[in-house]
Design an enzyme around this catalytic site. Structure first.
Site, PDB file in Angstrom:
ATOM      1  N   CYS A 114       0.825  -1.229   0.000  1.00  0.00           N
ATOM      2  CA  CYS A 114       0.000   0.000   0.000  1.00  0.00           C
ATOM      3  C   CYS A 114       0.848   1.263   0.000  1.00  0.00           C
ATOM      4  O   CYS A 114       0.353   2.336  -0.341  1.00  0.00           O
ATOM      5  CB  CYS A 114      -0.962   0.002   1.176  1.00  0.00           C
ATOM      6  SG  CYS A 114      -2.152  -1.344   1.106  1.00  0.00           S
ATOM      7  N   HIS A 251      -3.431   7.589   2.093  1.00  0.00           N
ATOM      8  CA  HIS A 251      -3.808   6.262   1.593  1.00  0.00           C
ATOM      9  C   HIS A 251      -5.239   5.992   2.043  1.00  0.00           C
ATOM     10  O   HIS A 251      -5.609   6.255   3.193  1.00  0.00           O
ATOM     11  CB  HIS A 251      -2.848   5.224   2.170  1.00  0.00           C
ATOM     12  CG  HIS A 251      -3.245   3.811   1.892  1.00  0.00           C
ATOM     13  ND1 HIS A 251      -3.628   3.386   0.636  1.00  0.00           N
ATOM     14  CD2 HIS A 251      -3.328   2.723   2.703  1.00  0.00           C
ATOM     15  CE1 HIS A 251      -3.931   2.094   0.692  1.00  0.00           C
ATOM     16  NE2 HIS A 251      -3.758   1.673   1.929  1.00  0.00           N
ATOM     17  N   ASN A 281     -10.082  -0.011  -0.457  1.00  0.00           N
ATOM     18  CA  ASN A 281      -8.624   0.093  -0.390  1.00  0.00           C
ATOM     19  C   ASN A 281      -8.044  -0.510  -1.674  1.00  0.00           C
ATOM     20  O   ASN A 281      -8.111  -1.717  -1.886  1.00  0.00           O
ATOM     21  CB  ASN A 281      -8.133  -0.666   0.851  1.00  0.00           C
ATOM     22  CG  ASN A 281      -6.625  -0.590   1.035  1.00  0.00           C
ATOM     23  OD1 ASN A 281      -5.900  -0.169   0.133  1.00  0.00           O
ATOM     24  ND2 ASN A 281      -6.160  -1.010   2.197  1.00  0.00           N
TER      25      ASN A 281
HETATM   26  O1  UT7 Z   1      -3.815  -0.819   3.363  1.00  0.00           O
HETATM   27  C1  UT7 Z   1      -3.051  -1.439   4.321  1.00  0.00           C
HETATM   28  C2  UT7 Z   1      -3.407  -0.950   5.623  1.00  0.00           C
HETATM   29  N1  UT7 Z   1      -4.566  -1.646   6.123  1.00  0.00           N
HETATM   30  C3  UT7 Z   1      -5.328  -1.041   6.980  1.00  0.00           C
HETATM   31  O2  UT7 Z   1      -5.075   0.103   7.235  1.00  0.00           O
HETATM   32  C4  UT7 Z   1      -6.428  -1.774   7.654  1.00  0.00           C
HETATM   33  C5  UT7 Z   1      -6.361  -1.477   9.127  1.00  0.00           C
HETATM   34  N2  UT7 Z   1      -7.422  -2.061   9.909  1.00  0.00           N
HETATM   35  C6  UT7 Z   1      -8.733  -1.723   9.798  1.00  0.00           C
HETATM   36  O3  UT7 Z   1      -9.103  -0.941   8.949  1.00  0.00           O
HETATM   37  C7  UT7 Z   1      -9.706  -2.282  10.796  1.00  0.00           C
HETATM   38  O4  UT7 Z   1      -9.002  -2.876  11.850  1.00  0.00           O
HETATM   39  C8  UT7 Z   1     -10.708  -3.310  10.194  1.00  0.00           C
HETATM   40  C9  UT7 Z   1     -11.699  -2.583   9.295  1.00  0.00           C
HETATM   41  C10 UT7 Z   1      -9.953  -4.342   9.403  1.00  0.00           C
HETATM   42  C11 UT7 Z   1     -11.498  -3.981  11.312  1.00  0.00           C
HETATM   43  O5  UT7 Z   1     -12.168  -3.017  12.111  1.00  0.00           O
HETATM   44  P1  UT7 Z   1     -12.140  -3.114  13.706  1.00  0.00           P
HETATM   45  O6  UT7 Z   1     -12.978  -2.014  14.217  1.00  0.00           O
HETATM   46  O7  UT7 Z   1     -10.677  -3.153  14.111  1.00  0.00           O
HETATM   47  O8  UT7 Z   1     -12.887  -4.462  13.977  1.00  0.00           O
HETATM   48  P2  UT7 Z   1     -12.342  -5.784  14.698  1.00  0.00           P
HETATM   49  O9  UT7 Z   1     -11.295  -6.438  13.883  1.00  0.00           O
HETATM   50  O10 UT7 Z   1     -12.046  -5.454  16.111  1.00  0.00           O
HETATM   51  O11 UT7 Z   1     -13.640  -6.676  14.668  1.00  0.00           O
HETATM   52  C12 UT7 Z   1     -14.814  -6.351  15.452  1.00  0.00           C
HETATM   53  C13 UT7 Z   1     -15.838  -7.430  15.243  1.00  0.00           C
HETATM   54  C14 UT7 Z   1     -15.286  -8.841  15.398  1.00  0.00           C
HETATM   55  O12 UT7 Z   1     -16.286  -9.631  16.018  1.00  0.00           O
HETATM   56  P3  UT7 Z   1     -16.156 -10.012  17.572  1.00  0.00           P
HETATM   57  O13 UT7 Z   1     -14.835 -10.725  17.702  1.00  0.00           O
HETATM   58  O14 UT7 Z   1     -16.171  -8.695  18.297  1.00  0.00           O
HETATM   59  O15 UT7 Z   1     -17.347 -10.843  17.797  1.00  0.00           O
HETATM   60  C15 UT7 Z   1     -15.105  -9.292  13.973  1.00  0.00           C
HETATM   61  O16 UT7 Z   1     -15.195 -10.693  13.833  1.00  0.00           O
HETATM   62  O17 UT7 Z   1     -16.354  -7.342  13.907  1.00  0.00           O
HETATM   63  C16 UT7 Z   1     -16.284  -8.634  13.290  1.00  0.00           C
HETATM   64  N3  UT7 Z   1     -16.095  -8.456  11.866  1.00  0.00           N
HETATM   65  C17 UT7 Z   1     -17.106  -8.319  10.998  1.00  0.00           C
HETATM   66  N4  UT7 Z   1     -18.445  -8.312  11.192  1.00  0.00           N
HETATM   67  C18 UT7 Z   1     -19.214  -8.128  10.104  1.00  0.00           C
HETATM   68  C19 UT7 Z   1     -14.926  -8.393  11.184  1.00  0.00           C
HETATM   69  N5  UT7 Z   1     -15.180  -8.206   9.889  1.00  0.00           N
HETATM   70  C20 UT7 Z   1     -16.513  -8.163   9.739  1.00  0.00           C
HETATM   71  C21 UT7 Z   1     -17.375  -7.988   8.645  1.00  0.00           C
HETATM   72  N6  UT7 Z   1     -18.699  -7.977   8.869  1.00  0.00           N
HETATM   73  N7  UT7 Z   1     -16.909  -7.813   7.392  1.00  0.00           N
END
Ligand code: UT7
Length: 324
Positions: A114, A251, A281
């Site tokens: 990225c 980004h 992204n």
């Molecule tokens: O380009 C390279 C750089 N990449 C990035 O910058 C990405 C950086 N990270 C992020 O953007 C975020 O961390 C994510 C969007 C990937 C995730 O968001 P988050 O607020 O950190 O969510 P999380 O990983 O803490 O997940 C929260 C909950 C989890 O469920 P539990 O464990 O709380 O029951 C996940 O399993 O959301 C769940 N979850 C989803 N639910 C519905 C994860 N993905 C999904 C989904 N739909 N697509």
């Protein structure tokens, strides 16, 4: 007098197929509401079967050359930032060179995921400043849809395909921060973090392409901290204060990262270019795509002070300060 690289044109290309968030809910436990509220993404484009990264890149390059009013014969070098090349080799850049009908000069790829476009801009700037090239086409192009795991809702909803480009040309500046063009670059990587964002396969390790895997929360934490630090570092090198910044082109990974980073820098969001809702992204394509869309919206004007920053797999990150 110093030789600088300034933007002579900008353009982009997006594949025809637009995929809204709802599509993922047809085969995964996810929802438009979750994707929108956690990432800001509403839709993304996916390349058609048979449409390759080089096709996207060549289309973006043509739009850029048209914007610059420049013939391809005037271009000395092509740098393509991509992590989704058409083939293991040759470089996608040479395939683009052939598709553009360019028979002179040289072309190569840069792979910093990225952060690829930031690294490519730094390369183009160095080629121009050292007199090795006068005009360099810098392209970010990706078909991330080809490396997504469609069973992993935590990653496959985040990415899209697309390409953007700028053509940089040599220009004699005064050596002050009032010059147009690239004023400073700031590059970093730290391979200790390579496992939090990587692909599960590759030529030498597995003879496969593999699928994208990410520990999202950890990447998020590094992103806010490293992007704000790199932005301040590049401005310091350029001799420009944060208050003098007219536009930030971050980004486009997650609106929450973009907002949090702007907050940390005390930058109002009306100075920040946002396109993540429409493109998702697109990795190395995200910054030139955002630049092209912003220029078309009138959000990037000649003479404005611009900072662009990105982070991705490696981890690799960095920023570029330039006067548009
Ligand atoms: O380009 C390279 C750089 N990449 C990035 O910058 C990405 C950086 N990270 C992020 O953007 C975020 O961390 C994510 C969007 C990937 C995730 O968001 P988050 O607020 O950190 O969510 P999380 O990983 O803490 O997940 C929260 C909950 C989890 O469920 P539990 O464990 O709380 O029951 C996940 O399993 O959301 C769940 N979850 C989803 N639910 C519905 C994860 N993905 C999904 C989904 N739909 N697509």
């Amino acid at each position: 007098m110093v030789i600088r690289a300034r933007v002579a044109g900008v353009g982009h290309y997006l594949p025809e197929r637009v995929v809204p968030n709802d599509w993922f809910a047809t085969f995964l436990p996810t929802s438009d509401e979750w994707i929108r509220s956690r990432t800001g993404i509403e839709r993304r484009h996916f390349a058609a079967e048979g449409e390759h990264t080089s096709d996207l890149a060549a289309a973006a390059a043509r739009a850029t050359l048209e914007d610059a009013g420049m013939d391809v014969d005037a271009v000395d070098a092509i740098v393509v930032a991509t992590s989704t090349p058409d083939l293991t080799f040759p470089a996608t850049a040479t395939i683009v060179q052939q598709k553009l009908g360019m028979t002179r000069g040289f072309a190569f790829d840069v792979q910093a995921v990225c952060a690829g476009f930031i690294y490519a801009l730094a390369n183009a700037s160095a080629l121009i400043a050292s007199g090795q090239a006068e005009r360099v086409l810098v392209i970010g192009a990706e078909t991330f849809s080809r490396i997504l795991n469609w069973e992993d809702r935590t990653t496959c909803v985040l990415f899209g395909d697309g390409a953007g480009a700028v053509v940089m040309e040599a220009y004699e500046g005064e050596g002050t921060s009032a010059d147009r063009g690239i004023l400073a670059t700031d590059l970093h990587s730290d391979g200790r973090y390579r496992e939090i964002l990587q692909v599960s396969g590759g030529v030498s390790a597995s003879r496969t392409t593999g699928h994208l895997m990410m520990a999202g929360k950890e990447v998020f934490r590094h992103a806010v901290e490293k992007l704000s630090a790199s932005t301040l570092a590049v401005l310091d090198k350029a001799g420009v204060g944060i208050d003098e910044v007219d536009r930030v082109v971050p980004h486009q990974a997650n609106i929450r990262i973009i907002r949090r980073t702007a907050e940390k820098l005390n930058l109002p969001m009306d100075r920040v270019v946002v396109t993540v809702h429409d493109h998702g992204n697109t990795s190395a394509a995200s910054i030139p795509l955002a630049m092209s869309v912003a220029a078309a919206r009138g959000e990037l004007r000649r003479g404005e002070m611009v900072v662009t920053e990105a982070i991705g797999g490696g981890l690799a990150w960095g920023a570029v300060a330039l006067r548009w």
